[in-house]
Write a protein that holds these residues in place. Structure first.
Motif, PDB file in Angstrom:
ATOM      1  N   GLU A   1       3.683   2.862  -8.409  1.00  0.00           N
ATOM      2  CA  GLU A   1       2.606   3.820  -8.716  1.00  0.00           C
ATOM      3  C   GLU A   1       1.800   4.106  -7.448  1.00  0.00           C
ATOM      4  OE1 GLU A   1      -0.067   6.266 -10.614  1.00  0.00           O
ATOM      5  OE2 GLU A   1       1.892   5.595 -11.328  1.00  0.00           O
ATOM      6  N   ARG A   2       1.518   3.051  -6.700  1.00  0.00           N
ATOM      7  CA  ARG A   2       0.734   3.174  -5.463  1.00  0.00           C
ATOM      8  C   ARG A   2       1.511   3.991  -4.420  1.00  0.00           C
ATOM      9  NH1 ARG A   2      -2.470  -2.127  -3.357  1.00  0.00           N
ATOM     10  NH2 ARG A   2      -3.632  -1.194  -1.637  1.00  0.00           N
ATOM     11  N   PHE A   3       2.827   3.781  -4.411  1.00  0.00           N
ATOM     12  CA  PHE A   3       3.697   4.506  -3.477  1.00  0.00           C
ATOM     13  C   PHE A   3       3.669   6.004  -3.808  1.00  0.00           C
ATOM     14  CE2 PHE A   3       7.743   6.144  -1.940  1.00  0.00           C
ATOM     15  CZ  PHE A   3       7.824   5.581  -0.670  1.00  0.00           C
ATOM     16  N   LEU A   4       3.754   6.323  -5.102  1.00  0.00           N
ATOM     17  CA  LEU A   4       3.732   7.722  -5.552  1.00  0.00           C
ATOM     18  C   LEU A   4       2.406   8.397  -5.146  1.00  0.00           C
ATOM     19  CD1 LEU A   4       5.188   9.947  -7.196  1.00  0.00           C
ATOM     20  CD2 LEU A   4       4.014   9.084  -9.218  1.00  0.00           C
ATOM     21  N   ARG A   5       1.299   7.647  -5.298  1.00  0.00           N
ATOM     22  CA  ARG A   5      -0.005   8.220  -4.909  1.00  0.00           C
ATOM     23  C   ARG A   5      -0.073   8.461  -3.403  1.00  0.00           C
ATOM     24  NH1 ARG A   5      -4.589   5.148  -8.608  1.00  0.00           N
ATOM     25  NH2 ARG A   5      -3.539   5.369 -10.614  1.00  0.00           N
ATOM     26  N   THR A   6       0.526   7.555  -2.640  1.00  0.00           N
ATOM     27  CA  THR A   6       0.577   7.733  -1.173  1.00  0.00           C
ATOM     28  C   THR A   6       1.324   9.028  -0.848  1.00  0.00           C
ATOM     29  OG1 THR A   6       0.670   5.335  -0.931  1.00  0.00           O
ATOM     30  CG2 THR A   6       1.328   6.631   1.000  1.00  0.00           C
ATOM     31  N   LYS A   7       2.403   9.228  -1.556  1.00  0.00           N
ATOM     32  CA  LYS A   7       3.240  10.423  -1.372  1.00  0.00           C
ATOM     33  C   LYS A   7       2.412  11.688  -1.643  1.00  0.00           C
ATOM     34  CE  LYS A   7       7.869  11.494  -3.126  1.00  0.00           C
ATOM     35  NZ  LYS A   7       8.999  10.892  -3.809  1.00  0.00           N
ATOM     36  N   ASN A   8       1.637  11.664  -2.738  1.00  0.00           N
ATOM     37  CA  ASN A   8       0.811  12.830  -3.099  1.00  0.00           C
ATOM     38  C   ASN A   8      -0.257  13.116  -2.039  1.00  0.00           C
ATOM     39  OD1 ASN A   8       2.233  13.305  -5.422  1.00  0.00           O
ATOM     40  ND2 ASN A   8       0.899  12.046  -6.711  1.00  0.00           N
ATOM     41  N   VAL A   9      -0.857  12.040  -1.508  1.00  0.00           N
ATOM     42  CA  VAL A   9      -1.869  12.220  -0.457  1.00  0.00           C
ATOM     43  C   VAL A   9      -1.215  12.871   0.773  1.00  0.00           C
ATOM     44  CG1 VAL A   9      -3.422  11.018   1.161  1.00  0.00           C
ATOM     45  CG2 VAL A   9      -3.315  10.304  -1.241  1.00  0.00           C
ATOM     46  N   LEU A  10      -0.016  12.395   1.136  1.00  0.00           N
ATOM     47  CA  LEU A  10       0.684  12.948   2.301  1.00  0.00           C
ATOM     48  C   LEU A  10       1.005  14.433   2.098  1.00  0.00           C
ATOM     49  CD1 LEU A  10       3.100   9.985   3.169  1.00  0.00           C
ATOM     50  CD2 LEU A  10       1.242  10.860   4.620  1.00  0.00           C
ATOM     51  N   ILE A  11       1.411  14.800   0.875  1.00  0.00           N
ATOM     52  CA  ILE A  11       1.729  16.220   0.600  1.00  0.00           C
ATOM     53  C   ILE A  11       0.459  17.074   0.723  1.00  0.00           C
ATOM     54  CG2 ILE A  11       2.474  17.834  -1.222  1.00  0.00           C
ATOM     55  CD1 ILE A  11       4.575  15.650  -2.023  1.00  0.00           C
ATOM     56  N   LYS A  12      -0.683  16.550   0.196  1.00  0.00           N
ATOM     57  CA  LYS A  12      -1.960  17.286   0.316  1.00  0.00           C
ATOM     58  C   LYS A  12      -2.317  17.482   1.791  1.00  0.00           C
ATOM     59  CE  LYS A  12      -4.179  16.096  -4.049  1.00  0.00           C
ATOM     60  NZ  LYS A  12      -4.716  14.887  -4.639  1.00  0.00           N
ATOM     61  N   ARG A  13      -2.156  16.419   2.574  1.00  0.00           N
ATOM     62  CA  ARG A  13      -2.480  16.517   4.002  1.00  0.00           C
ATOM     63  C   ARG A  13      -1.541  17.499   4.715  1.00  0.00           C
ATOM     64  NH1 ARG A  13      -4.422  10.515   6.163  1.00  0.00           N
ATOM     65  NH2 ARG A  13      -5.989  10.192   4.515  1.00  0.00           N
ATOM     66  N   LEU A  14      -0.297  17.516   4.283  1.00  0.00           N
ATOM     67  CA  LEU A  14       0.674  18.456   4.870  1.00  0.00           C
ATOM     68  C   LEU A  14       0.212  19.894   4.603  1.00  0.00           C
ATOM     69  CD1 LEU A  14       3.406  19.217   6.175  1.00  0.00           C
ATOM     70  CD2 LEU A  14       4.463  18.949   3.932  1.00  0.00           C
ATOM     71  N   LYS A  15      -0.248  20.163   3.353  1.00  0.00           N
ATOM     72  CA  LYS A  15      -0.700  21.523   3.009  1.00  0.00           C
ATOM     73  C   LYS A  15      -1.895  21.931   3.872  1.00  0.00           C
ATOM     74  CE  LYS A  15       1.122  21.879  -1.651  1.00  0.00           C
ATOM     75  NZ  LYS A  15       0.889  21.601  -3.063  1.00  0.00           N
ATOM     76  N   ARG A  16      -2.809  20.965   4.121  1.00  0.00           N
ATOM     77  CA  ARG A  16      -3.965  21.263   4.978  1.00  0.00           C
ATOM     78  C   ARG A  16      -3.501  21.562   6.403  1.00  0.00           C
ATOM     79  NH1 ARG A  16      -6.861  17.229   2.055  1.00  0.00           N
ATOM     80  NH2 ARG A  16      -6.793  15.697   3.738  1.00  0.00           N
ATOM     81  N   ARG A  17      -2.501  20.789   6.851  1.00  0.00           N
ATOM     82  CA  ARG A  17      -1.965  20.987   8.205  1.00  0.00           C
ATOM     83  C   ARG A  17      -1.293  22.373   8.316  1.00  0.00           C
ATOM     84  NH1 ARG A  17      -0.912  15.943  10.974  1.00  0.00           N
ATOM     85  NH2 ARG A  17       0.269  17.051  12.562  1.00  0.00           N
ATOM     86  N   ILE A  18      -0.665  22.790   7.227  1.00  0.00           N
ATOM     87  CA  ILE A  18      -0.020  24.124   7.235  1.00  0.00           C
ATOM     88  C   ILE A  18      -1.085  25.190   7.462  1.00  0.00           C
ATOM     89  CG2 ILE A  18       1.104  25.853   5.724  1.00  0.00           C
ATOM     90  CD1 ILE A  18       2.754  23.514   4.530  1.00  0.00           C
ATOM     91  N   ALA A  19      -2.215  25.069   6.716  1.00  0.00           N
ATOM     92  CA  ALA A  19      -3.300  26.064   6.831  1.00  0.00           C
ATOM     93  C   ALA A  19      -3.832  26.122   8.260  1.00  0.00           C
ATOM     94  CB  ALA A  19      -4.411  25.721   5.847  1.00  0.00           C
TER      95      ALA A  19
END
Length: 772
Positions: free
Chosen positions: A383-401
């Protein structure tokens, strides 16, 4: 044949003729339907290809065309489905025309004066008024034919158990619409019918033999209650055909909620997969999914070459006692339990994270990923790993912007052609944007998103965890049992690390490694599969079977094998195996079924083969005559090859398939090279082969798993080549592949596995071949 018998025969033949005439009429009408469906399909395909050559430059044109094409595509797929349904109906009728049925039962229900006559075949057939002319062998009432002896019988139906009186059971052998033989029996399936089927020559693919299902096989086929069904059957007991018939039965029994691609069968090799490929289609069913263990593991460990069972066999003979003890430990349920405990209690600081790279530079550093994981609440690691994954995807989207504003992006936009620009706009039109800046920002985000796709894929595919380092860390901290030497285990860990360095993975580590990866990342589970079948289960470790259970958590499991055919390892009692599986799998309704009667080989071959085994007396030989197996003791290799050639010339003149089985691939190569100079019809088979060619085959024993041949020659079963008790299962497997003739060749004195056994008098003919 007496007058009564002649009259009965005439009545039965008249009925066959009448049923065949009904089938012919159905074939005619269905063929016309098929031609019509085929013509419709062709028309749509022509229309479709005319539409796909549209000018794609104008975006509006393309959108309209695409909607039209989608309609065409949907229509085409409906027509394809319709055409394939009609085609399979046609194939069923064509099969039934040759042999409409094989059995008849006369029953009388309680309180009914009338006796009903029911005929049983490979598929159902009704007349135009929906009256059954033939019942499918899988229908509930057909189980009476397989299980019932005359008198009161009960059978399962969807409405519960029913009883009836069985007054007659008749068996037919019908070929090309003609009754070849027919007899009444009180048995499940009379020996006469079996004698006929088993006496025939072997073919390159397995035949569908639902006419000769035995009572004990029927129990396996119709079991719908067990969540773990373990079938231990001696060589030639019909395990594989019972399993394919079980699959056909399940597809029939649960046809509303079960599809063929929700069933997966793990088969020993590709040759075997080909061998059984015709059985289900001949019963009117689609084939289930088939995979070998190596294919499955390699698919899940993409980028690694997983050691195959064949490589493993080649090396197994040379293991020391210490290495064998380590392997036994790594293949046990205890080892898998230790992985589970390790994953549940893994501290955040002990996670082996990887940096995520983009264009050769660090995009998300290992420290950044570690920090994200550390800050998250202390929940289950997956569960913790999945949440880490979601945080990384959010950060990736910010980096795209933010990256969209970079100079390289505006330079890229300036250099785009009109077509490439339209392509990036996708379904959007100019008027969808308030102003030009919005349109450019949209295009910029598209360009950056495409460029950063590799980063997204790396996050999505969990590449920020290094499962290999994690598994090695697990091995380093593991408490070892007393039977395992710490220095030998340390060598094993080093061997794993070295193999990974070269993108290889030892087979013994593949299932535990995947188990650890899936537990930590919460991935790797297929919930769609409803049935898992494993053939030749004695060649799988408990750890591998446990991982398959983890990978297909919703699947009912059917494991079948023969503990006597364990290659290069000690033989295990079926009861011990079931207890081990029960403990490892946490199942509620386990069941062990044993098939002790061997049908494949002649009586003399089975008598010899079972005498090799310590508890061979449990095996019952089916009474079919044949020659006594012989052992040819040759003075040297040249004499052995010469005598093999002589035996083959004799065998190929009278029998169908002939195979020379060797202990390993090197010996198969050697025999093949020497024989090739003497005859043209010899083929060497390796683990890449998918089909059985005609003529003489040379193959290592582990490729012959599940197969059978008219004549088998066992190569060099001498005291130097077969000098270890662990090869007993190997020798038994070789001998039990033979249907009609068995020849054993030994260069010098024969193996103690034969000479130290108390063989029944006259069960082996010994011939001494002198050198030239």
């Amino acid at each position: 044949m007496g007058r009564m018998a002649t009259e009965e025969y005439k009545l039965e033949q008249d009925r066959v003729n009448w049923v065949v005439s009904q089938i012919k009429a159905k074939i005619q009408s269905v063929s016309a339907e098929y031609d019509k469906a085929h013509a419709e399909m062709k028309l749509v395909q022509q229309n479709y290809s005319a539409n796909t050559s549209v000018n794609y430059i104008e975006v509006d044109d393309r959108i309209e065309t695409s909607a039209e094409l989608q309609q065409q595509r949907a229509l085409a797929s409906r027509l394809i489905e319709n055409e394939s349904i009609i085609k399979s109906q046609l194939e069923t009728y064509e099969t039934l025309q040759q042999s409409p049925y094989f059995g008849r039962i006369d029953i009388s229900d309680p309180g009914e004066a009338e006796t009903e006559q029911l005929y049983i075949g490979t598929a159902s057939l009704t007349d135009n008024d929906e009256n059954f002319l033939v019942y499918d062998w899988r229908a509930p009432i057909s189980s009476i034919y397989y299980n019932g002896t005359l008198g009161e019988v009960s059978y399962e139906t969807p409405a519960g158990q029913q009883t009836t009186e069985l007054k007659k059971k008749r068996q037919f052998l019908i070929q090309n619409g003609h009754i070849e033989s027919m007899f009444d029996t009180n048995e499940t399936v009379g020996d006469e019918m079996l004698q006929h089927v088993l006496g025939q020559q072997n073919d390159e693919t397995m035949q569908n033999i639902v006419a000769t299902i035995q009572r004990e096989q029927n129990d396996i086929i119709r079991d719908t209650r067990s969540d773990l069904l373990v079938v231990q059957g001696v060589a030639g007991s019909g395990k594989t055909s019972a399993i394919l018939q079980r699959i056909a039965f399940l597809l029939y029994h649960s046809r509303k909620e079960l599809e063929a691609d929700q069933i997966v069968l793990f088969s020993p090799n590709k040759l075997f997969s080909h061998y059984i490929s015709d059985v289900l289609p001949s019963l009117g069913e689609r084939n289930m999914r088939q995979v070998t263990l190596a294919e499955f593991l390699s698919q899940r460990l993409q980028g690694l070459n997983v050691e195959t069972l064949f490589d493993r066999y080649e090396q197994s003979v040379d293991l020391s006692a210490e290495q064998q003890a380590v392997r036994d430990f790594q293949e046990s349920a205890t080892y898998m339990a230790a992985i589970n405990d390790y994953c549940q209690q893994l501290k955040p600081a002990d996670f082996q994270f990887n940096a995520i790279l983009f264009d050769g530079r660090v995009f998300f550093s290992r420290e950044e990923i570690e920090a994200i994981y550390q800050k998250l609440p202390d929940v289950h690691p997956a569960e913790r790993f999945l949440r880490t994954k979601n945080v990384l995807i959010k950060r990736l989207k910010r980096r795209i912007a933010s990256e969209a504003k970079a100079k390289w992006v505006s330079d890229t936009i300036d250099q785009l052609s009109d077509e490439a620009y339209h392509d990036l706009l996708g379904g959007k039109r100019r008027h969808d944007f308030q102003q030009l800046d919005d349109e450019v920002a949209f295009i910029a985000r598209k360009i950056v998103t495409r460029r950063l796709r590799t980063v997204y894929d790396a996050i999505y595919n969990n590449y920020f965890l290094d499962p290999y380092r994690q598994y090695s860390a697990f091995m380093a901290q593991l408490k070892l049992p007393a039977s395992v030497s710490s220095s030998t285990f340390a060598e094993r860990r080093q061997a794993f690390n070295d193999a990974i360095e070269f993108h290889n993975c030892p087979l013994v580590d593949a299932a535990p490694l995947l188990y650890l990866r899936d537990l930590l990342t919460g991935g790797g589970q297929n919930f769609a599969m409803k049935h898992l079948f494993v053939d030749e289960m004695q060649d799988y470790s408990i750890a591998q079977l446990q991982y398959l259970h983890q990978a297909f958590p919703k699947a009912h499991m059917t494991f079948l094998g023969d503990s006597q055919q364990a290659l290069f390892r000690s033989v295990q009692r079926p009861e011990d195996l079931l207890n081990e599986l029960k403990a490892a799998f946490n199942v509620h309704r386990p069941r062990l079924l044993k098939l002790n009667r061997s049908y494949r080989s002649t009586y003399p071959i089975t008598t010899f083969a079972k005498a090799l085994l310590p508890d061979g007396n449990d095996i019952e030989a089916f009474n079919r005559d044949g020659d006594v197996p012989k052992i040819l003791i040759s003075a040297d290799e040249a004499a052995a090859i010469k005598s093999i050639n002589r035996e083959l010339t004799r065998a190929t003149a009278t029998q169908g398939t002939a195979a020379i089985l060797t202990k390993d691939l090197d010996q198969a190569h050697d025999v093949y090279q020497k024989l090739r100079h003497l005859r043209q019809d010899v083929t060497l088979l390796t683990d890449t082969d998918r089909s059985l060619p005609k003529g003489v085959l040379v193959l290592p024993v582990y490729l012959a798993k599940g197969l059978e041949f008219d004549t088998v020659i066992c190569w060099n079963v001498s005291e130097t080549n077969f000098n270890d008790d662990r090869l007993l299962g190997t020798l038994y497997t070789m001998a039990s592949r033979a249907m009609h003739d068995l020849v054993i060749v030994s260069i010098g004195a024969a193996s103690p596995l034969i000479t130290k056994r108390e063989l029944p008098v006259g069960s082996l003919q010994i011939e001494h071949e002198l050198s030239n």
